[in-house]
Enzyme design. Structure first.
Site, mmCIF file in Angstrom:
data_model
loop_
_atom_site.group_PDB
_atom_site.id
_atom_site.type_symbol
_atom_site.label_atom_id
_atom_site.label_comp_id
_atom_site.label_asym_id
_atom_site.label_seq_id
_atom_site.Cartn_x
_atom_site.Cartn_y
_atom_site.Cartn_z
ATOM 1 N N GLU A 1 -9.875 -2.131 -8.071
ATOM 2 C CA GLU A 1 -8.941 -2.950 -7.313
ATOM 3 C C GLU A 1 -9.676 -4.091 -6.625
ATOM 4 O O GLU A 1 -9.184 -5.224 -6.551
ATOM 5 C CB GLU A 1 -8.224 -2.069 -6.267
ATOM 6 N N GLU B 1 -10.353 -6.694 -9.067
ATOM 7 C CA GLU B 1 -9.116 -7.423 -9.359
ATOM 8 C C GLU B 1 -8.811 -8.420 -8.240
ATOM 9 O O GLU B 1 -8.424 -9.567 -8.499
ATOM 10 C CB GLU B 1 -7.979 -6.394 -9.477
ATOM 11 N N CYS C 1 -1.724 2.517 -4.795
ATOM 12 C CA CYS C 1 -2.166 3.913 -4.782
ATOM 13 C C CYS C 1 -1.009 4.864 -4.530
ATOM 14 O O CYS C 1 -1.098 6.047 -4.827
ATOM 15 C CB CYS C 1 -3.173 4.149 -3.668
ATOM 16 N N SER D 1 -1.489 -4.567 -7.571
ATOM 17 C CA SER D 1 -2.678 -4.303 -8.381
ATOM 18 C C SER D 1 -2.276 -3.437 -9.563
ATOM 19 O O SER D 1 -1.418 -2.562 -9.442
ATOM 20 C CB SER D 1 -3.702 -3.564 -7.527
ATOM 21 N N LYS E 1 3.408 12.552 -5.814
ATOM 22 C CA LYS E 1 2.323 12.700 -6.792
ATOM 23 C C LYS E 1 2.735 13.587 -7.955
ATOM 24 O O LYS E 1 2.225 13.451 -9.057
ATOM 25 C CB LYS E 1 1.084 13.266 -6.100
ATOM 26 N N GLU F 1 4.523 11.233 -10.064
ATOM 27 C CA GLU F 1 3.581 10.286 -10.652
ATOM 28 C C GLU F 1 2.875 10.916 -11.850
ATOM 29 O O GLU F 1 2.754 10.309 -12.909
ATOM 30 C CB GLU F 1 2.548 9.852 -9.604
ATOM 31 N N GLU G 1 3.672 7.294 -19.069
ATOM 32 C CA GLU G 1 2.536 6.415 -19.387
ATOM 33 C C GLU G 1 1.208 7.021 -18.940
ATOM 34 O O GLU G 1 0.145 6.518 -19.302
ATOM 35 C CB GLU G 1 2.744 5.021 -18.781
ATOM 36 N N CYS H 1 -0.954 8.834 4.164
ATOM 37 C CA CYS H 1 -0.932 10.131 3.474
ATOM 38 C C CYS H 1 -1.116 11.310 4.430
ATOM 39 O O CYS H 1 -0.682 12.424 4.137
ATOM 40 C CB CYS H 1 -2.016 10.180 2.421
#
Lengths: 597, 590, 160
Positions: B282, B285, B308, B328, B367, B370, B375, B512
């Site tokens: 990141e 980037e 994230c 990102s 999560k 996720e 993908e 978190c």
């Protein structure tokens, strides 16, 4: 009204409309035209006369002749006899149920004699769709005077002195409410008229809006001037299309006359009114719920404080009053608080409109001075109990109220006495019940309504009322126990004590008041599995009366479950274990040979 | 000041104090159910709906809800007299009469406010046997909704709408049928739910719980053909101890590693390692976009937004798909870990990716979702097989009969367990961007940081901004936590009201550390603040505190990826986003 | 970008027009729903989706409001909507028996629509014609003093 010899007033309220009042109006107009009388006689479609039982009503002025249950076919006779020849059409006159004599005019009818019309003063007298007629009855004088005197505090003071209390149910002093809103700071304030009449069996607000919409508009404008608001909102039931139409006409006319809108009567004061529609939620009669509904939310009440006077519509100071309250205000301001405060009892001033319905001879909308007794209302105005049956109870305050009995018949009616008797004024529903009504079933009926209308926000109301209903259902089905009566009482008390808003705080009243006044009926249901009124079908049993049975077999052939046995020309017999109590045999028997016990 | 009497004790309180708070000041605990107030976050849920906190106020017609009734001069309050107790008990019985009695198998059993109350009030039987609510149970990848258990406290609705502005949940119906549900009572999967799990975090009962995968993880460990490796997110170590009686804010990193080994994981790794890796990618980037921007390329998508947080990702996919070029493309640490574990690490072990099971321990329920995104799988084999919450890990530790408190302090395994302080602070709001700054500064300026701590990026304000001096170049940073705050930040950017180079967003209030998978705070935000402190404490104690100095990450680039943003990096560590606005499709079975 | 729904373009336009006539103000949600129900006869999920989109509020909220108010319905009404007044005045004069008879004759419960789409049945609270109790409405037409025997006749007036 000066140029006409006669005025024919025809009730154009929802009730009479339903029985073809419009056809009567059309007929009168064409007959008068045909006979070239249309310059001498004016036909006016008015608001409700209140005497809905005998609708459609046609009233001839100036002689106050009161024709009942008129049909379009009667118009020709009325014109030819009454208008042309000056002779009353006797067969259409109201008949005194006791003396069987025809009563010539409304002034001599028991229904009207005890009434005092303040809020309803114009209903049934003026054409609600014509602002000129309202103005001719001193309409908008109170507003003009208020603007001219330019003293908002004075208006509030007058209202406070008048003793006017909110007619929507709670009975909060109106002047005080205005004062709170006036003192509240805000860059905008709102005036809201609560026209979300939801009490089943009450239609006084609708009648006022249909019969005299301008009085509400005028009062709201005065309210705006008194508290410093420029926006009025009328929250009205979408189920009232006629009232909505007439309000809209009235608003348009008032704007045209400069009585609403910018710079009213050149006073510098601007005020306008728009309509907001309810969508069928009884709880929206509660002012915080109503405000949430107007904001586009679920109509759930919130805890007070903050009161709407501090933080209401869009978070701004808001004054909410009910239609009937508003209808009183222009008169009070015109006639003075001294006049108003002479009417009524010590703590309840003025009059109250009631929707008198149920088992009385004269169903209708009545306005009576506070302090009148139930006996006067039921027996003098209401003409007594229908079909000569025995009076049992009267429910005031709708689902929030309680049942009053024989012993309350001579109690003067006002806010405090009704509360002390376990009921409440409510919005003014008054349902009379006779010996054929089962009080347990009545309590269940009201609870069914509350369960359906609870918003679901707080637990006591959401679950508690459901449980109350279920227990009542159990009792009416013959499965109740003595313990259920204990649970009913404790649950009722708790729901009243813990619910968030007025709906839940009053919803157990029908249960508590019937428990208090008719405990023996509950005990019969529970202990003897009997319903003395024959309402609770599960507790009924059908029997054949051997003396009357001819053995025609009609009952047996019609019984859907083959519970009836019997040979032709023999006395029949009903198997109780098979009978589903549908009542078909009872209806079909031509010889009165089936009885219900 | 206002003087009043509560249960015969006289007390003075400030104007505006509620009876509930006044009573607490003198040690009188009035039970509550729907009430929730997190003052630091300006979160308030006071519908006054449960009516459990009712008290008697002398002179008042009916009982008063203590949570919303303000004290007035001379008030005399009784919080536990017989009228109050009878009413409170009756209300509780009513709630229970419309609540399933499946406490034996309920995920919330032992941690349920309603159950606690029933025990406290000594309810032994329910005098009502009427109708109970029956709704469809909804299993989403992350959240299970069993709204037969809903008590209409409205906390979830408040979090979902007022705080997160997600709008997946609303009160529906009326009266007895009223409940909090989705539009048309469809499944959460058909809603704009981001799976942030804040509804779970505030649900007092078992109506909203995580989709529990502990059983499947135990089955995988028991399978001798599988190598089961585990990664643990930074925020877990700052909260897990609470489940075992430690003070909030106690770091249990070492004991946690020991417990995971005891449970039987073959390798105990650290998501912090992947957090460091995330910073490499990141950060690269960011510098790439910045350099291009400074060189005059005005089409560079800026600000760069962190990616994230899976709930945040799903949020912008639903609500701001037109901005999908801005975040990102770097995967989250969890997914980077999975991708590397099932490529680099399986190669090292000489096994296939199918033979490896990657488990993650996360403070988060999103999560789970996720890891299930298609993908993030190769031939239907997901990079991360199971994502457990902190609560589920605690449950596993208990199931294994591990005496957590007497465990030794152990370290993570290598290579994927090596981490820096920068990786640790990913667990708190502002942490990801601080970690990025530590690296970006040194890489960009080629100078060592004089001071590692960027205090200006820390804090619990919902929206924060700061300027960082990159040796003469002013880098503008925006930070938001809570999706409602994120929405405000994004709308400001869209309207051109603010200009940032980089933005960090975390869906949960506080980051978190207060994720939807953490031990329940039960309305006490001090717990979250303690965790927040612990995270920075762990960072301060780390020998290495900058991601680009993580030796195991450096080694992995040397051995495997080459450099950040390389072709292989792109394949394994970067992702793309979807327009999910069209995902909300009416699908009624009629 | 638009919401993927199974509504015809003209229907979407109608809803958009309604919403924009209220300035797409979320505070006007109830008025928007009234107008939309006037237009479509009911408020199917697809219509609520478009309204939510136009007013920029969550569709869950729109659904929450629709399911709160008894006036709004997600089920298409019959060609001849039959409403039985269950206000107290009608109740004590036998409205329940009349409702039962309608249920029996039409084979549907309140809130339902007959399979051929001809009749729907509902109970409502006080139309204010208490003098005519019990009252039944079919569409706009009011029937007063209805007895169970009248039910068949009333239905027959509309049966095709």
């Amino acid at each position: 009204m000066a140029n006409y010899k006669y005025h024919i007033l025809i009730c154009g309220g929802t009730g009479c409309n339903a029985s073809n009042a419009l056809g009567i109006i059309d007929n009168f107009n064409s007959i008068l035209k045909e006979k070239s009388l249309d310059d001498d006689v004016q036909v006016i479609k008015t608001g409700c006369f209140g005497f809905c039982e005998k609708g459609p009503i046609v009233k001839i002025m100036p002689d106050n002749t009161f024709y009942t249950q008129v049909t379009p076919n009667d118009c020709l006779e009325i014109v030819e006899e009454h208008i042309i020849k000056g002779r009353r059409v006797n067969r259409l006159l109201y008949e005194n149920p006791e003396t069987k004599e025809h009563v010539e005019d409304s002034k001599h009818m028991g229904f009207y004699q005890k009434q005092l019309r303040v809020a309803l003063r114009n209903c049934g007298f003026i054409n609600p769709e014509n602002i000129d007629e309202y103005i001719a009855q001193d309409g908008y004088v109170a507003l003009a005077t208020a603007l001219e005197r330019n003293n908002p505090a004075e208006i509030i003071d007058t209202l406070k002195k008048s003793g006017l209390r909110g007619r929507g149910g709670g009975g909060f002093p109106t002047g005080l409410k205005w004062e709170f809103a006036a003192k509240s700071k805000g860059d905008e304030k709102y005036v809201v008229c609560n026209a979300d009449e939801g009490d089943p069996g009450a239609f006084m607000d609708r009648s006022i809006l249909e019969g005299d919409p301008h009085t509400v508009l005028e009062a709201m404008a005065i309210n705006g001037f008194a508290i410093g608001s420029h926006v009025g909102l009328i929250y009205i039931r979408a189920e009232y299309p006629l009232a909505i139409k007439r309000l809209q006409i009235a608003i348009d006319q008032a704007r045209e006359y400069g009585l609403l809108g910018e710079n009213i009567l050149d006073s510098g004061f601007s005020f306008d009114i728009e309509l907001k529609y309810g969508a069928g939620a009884f709880v929206c009669g509660e002012e915080t719920a109503l405000i949430h509904s107007m904001e586009g939310h679920r109509g759930e009440p919130t805890f007070k404080p903050p009161f709407p006077a501090e933080s209401g519509y869009l978070g701004k100071p808001t004054n909410v009053n009910n239609v009937e309250t508003y209808a009183n205000i222009p008169v009070i301001l015109n006639q003075g608080w001294e006049w108003f405060s002479k009417i009524g009892t010590e703590k309840s001033k003025g009059t109250k409109v009631f929707a008198l319905a149920g088992k009385v001879n004269n169903v209708g909308l009545i306005e009576v001075p506070m302090g009148i007794t139930l006996r006067e209302i039921i027996y003098e105005i209401g003409g007594g109990i229908k079909d000569g049956k025995k009076f049992k109870a009267v429910q005031t305050g709708g689902p929030s109220g309680g049942c009053l009995t024989e012993k309350h018949l001579d109690t003067p009616i006002d806010y405090d006495n009704l509360l002390a008797s376990g009921s409440m004024m409510g919005s003014g529903g008054m349902i009379v019940m006779d010996e054929d009504d089962c009080m347990v079933a009545i309590a269940k009926f009201y609870l069914e309504f509350t369960v359906e209308e609870s918003c679901g926000k707080c637990n006591p109301c959401r679950i508690g009322n459901k449980r109350l209903y279920e227990i009542l259902e159990k009792i009416t089905e013959g499965n109740g126990t003595a313990e259920d009566l204990e649970i009913l009482r404790n649950l009722s008390v708790t729901i009243k004590d813990t619910s968030l808003c007025g709906l839940g705080q009053t919803s157990p009243n029908p249960v508590l008041s019937t428990l208090d006044n008719f405990i023996e009926e509950y005990e019969e249901h529970v202990n003897d599995k009997k319903c003395r009124s024959g309402v609770c079908t599960s507790l009924m049993q059908y029997f054949v009366v051997p003396e009357n049975c001819t053995g025609c077999t009609v009952c047996a052939r019609n019984c859907p479950v083959n519970a009836i046995e019997g040979e032709r020309k023999q006395v029949h017999f009903i198997h109780q274990d098979l009978c589903i109590k549908c009542g078909v045999c009872y209806d079909k028997c031509k010889f009165n040979a089936i009885v219900i016990k | 000041m206002i003087k009043l009497t509560i249960d015969k004790k006289t007390i003075e309180v400030e104007k505006g104090t509620t009876i509930l708070k006044a009573a607490r000041q003198i040690g009188i605990e009035i039970p509550t159910l729907c009430y929730l107030e997190l003052e630091d976050l300006n979160i308030k849920n006071k519908p006054g709906g449960c009516r459990i906190c009712v008290v008697e106020v002398e002179g008042r017609r009916n009982l008063a809800p203590a949570c919303v009734t303000e004290c007035t001069e001379g008030m005399v309050v009784h919080t536990h007299n017989v009228r109050v107790l009878n009413a409170r008990r009756t209300v509780l019985e009513l709630i229970l009469s419309d609540h399933p009695f499946d406490c034996l198998v309920c995920a919330k059993s032992g941690n349920c406010d309603l159950q606690d109350l029933a025990i406290k009030m000594g309810v032994r039987e329910i005098p009502y046997d009427g109708e109970k609510s029956t709704f469809i149970k909804d299993f989403s990848p992350s959240i299970i909704r069993d709204i037969d258990k809903c008590i209409m406290c409205r906390r979830c609705e408040m979090m979902c709408n007022d705080f997160q502005t997600v709008g997946a949940l609303s009160a529906i119906n009326r009266g007895f049928d009223a409940v909090v549900s989705t539009a048309f009572e469809q499944l959460l999967e058909k809603s704009p739910c981001t799976y942030c799990g804040q509804c779970i975090a505030v649900c007092p009962v078992g109506a909203l719980t995580e989709n529990d995968h502990t059983g499947r993880v135990i089955r995988a460990i028991a399978d001798p053909r599988k190598k089961v490796i585990v990664q643990t997110a930074p925020a877990v170590r700052a909260a897990l101890g609470e489940e075992f009686g430690y003070e909030p804010g106690t770091l249990v990193t070492g004991k946690m590693a020991a417990a995971l080994r005891e449970i039987g994981f073959d390798y105990v790794f650290d998501t912090d390692w992947a957090a460091d890796l995330t910073i490499w990618e990141e950060g690269a980037e960011l510098l790439d976009r910045l350099t291009r921007f400074l060189n005059g390329d005005k089409d560079v998508p800026l600000p760069l937004m962190t990616s994230c947080c899976p709930a945040w990702v799903k949020f912008f996919e639903h609500h701001f798909p037109e901005m999908s070029k801005i975040p990102s493309t770097a995967k989250s640490p969890q997914q980077m870990f999975g991708a590397i574990a099932k490529s680099y690490f399986v190669e090292k072990l000489g096994i296939t990716r199918e033979e490896m099971v990657v488990v993650s321990i996360m403070p988060c329920v999103a999560k789970k979702y996720e890891s299930s995104r298609p993908e993030f799988a190769v031939d239907d084999n997901p990079d991360v097989d199971f994502a457990l919450t902190t609560r589920e890990l605690a449950a596993m530790i208990r199931q294994h009969n591990i005496d957590f408190r007497s465990l030794p302090e152990e370290d993570f395994d290598r290579p994927l367990g090596e981490s820096t302080g920068a990786g640790v602070i990913f667990g708190a709001t502002g942490g990801v961007i601080e970690a990025a700054c530590r690296t970006a500064y040194e890489v960009f300026t080629k100078k060592p940081l004089a001071k590692i701590d960027f205090e200006e990026l820390r804090g619990l304000e919902g929206i924060r901004s700061a300027s960082i001096d990159f040796d003469g170049l002013e880098i503008k940073i925006g930070i938001a936590h809570g999706l409602g705050n994120a929405r405000k930040l994004l709308e400001d950017i869209k309207a051109g009201r603010s200009e940032y180079h980089a933005i960090e967003i975390m869906a949960c209030p506080g980051g978190c550390i207060n994720g939807g998978g953490q031990p329940l705070h039960h309305g006490n935000f001090d717990v979250v603040k303690a965790r927040w402190k612990a995270i920075y404490e762990e960072d301060a104690n780390k020998p290495i505190r900058k991601s680009h100095e993580n030796p195991e990450v450096i080694r992995m680039y040397e051995e495997y990826l080459g450099e950040p943003m390389s072709e292989l990096s792109h394949k394994l560590l970067h992702t793309h986003y979807f327009d999910r606005r069209s995902d909300i499709v009416i699908d009624l079975e009629k | 970008m638009s919401v993927k729904i199974a509504l015809k373009e003209e229907h979407i336009k109608a809803i958009r027009d309604i919403c924009s006539s209220f300035n797409n103000d979320p505070g006007e949600l109830i008025n928007v729903l009234h107008k939309s129900q006037d237009h479509f006869g009911y408020l199917p999920a697809e219509v609520q989706e478009v309204i939510a989109h136009e007013l920029r509020i969550p569709v869950a909220k729109v659904f929450g409001v629709v399911t709160f108010y008894s006036f709004f319905t997600m089920i298409p009404k019959g060609k001849y909507p039959v409403s039985i007044c269950m206000g107290t005045a009608c109740y004590v004069r036998g409205a329940e028996k009349v409702l039962d008879e309608f249920k029996k004759q039409l084979g549907i419960k309140p809130g339902e629509t007959s399979e051929d789409g001809q009749f729907s049945l509902s109970s409502l609270r006080c139309v204010g014609a208490c003098g005519l109790a019990p009252v039944v409405m079919v569409g706009e037409k009011v029937y007063g003093r209805v007895s169970t025997e009248d039910v068949k006749k009333i239905i027959a007036e509309y049966k095709e």
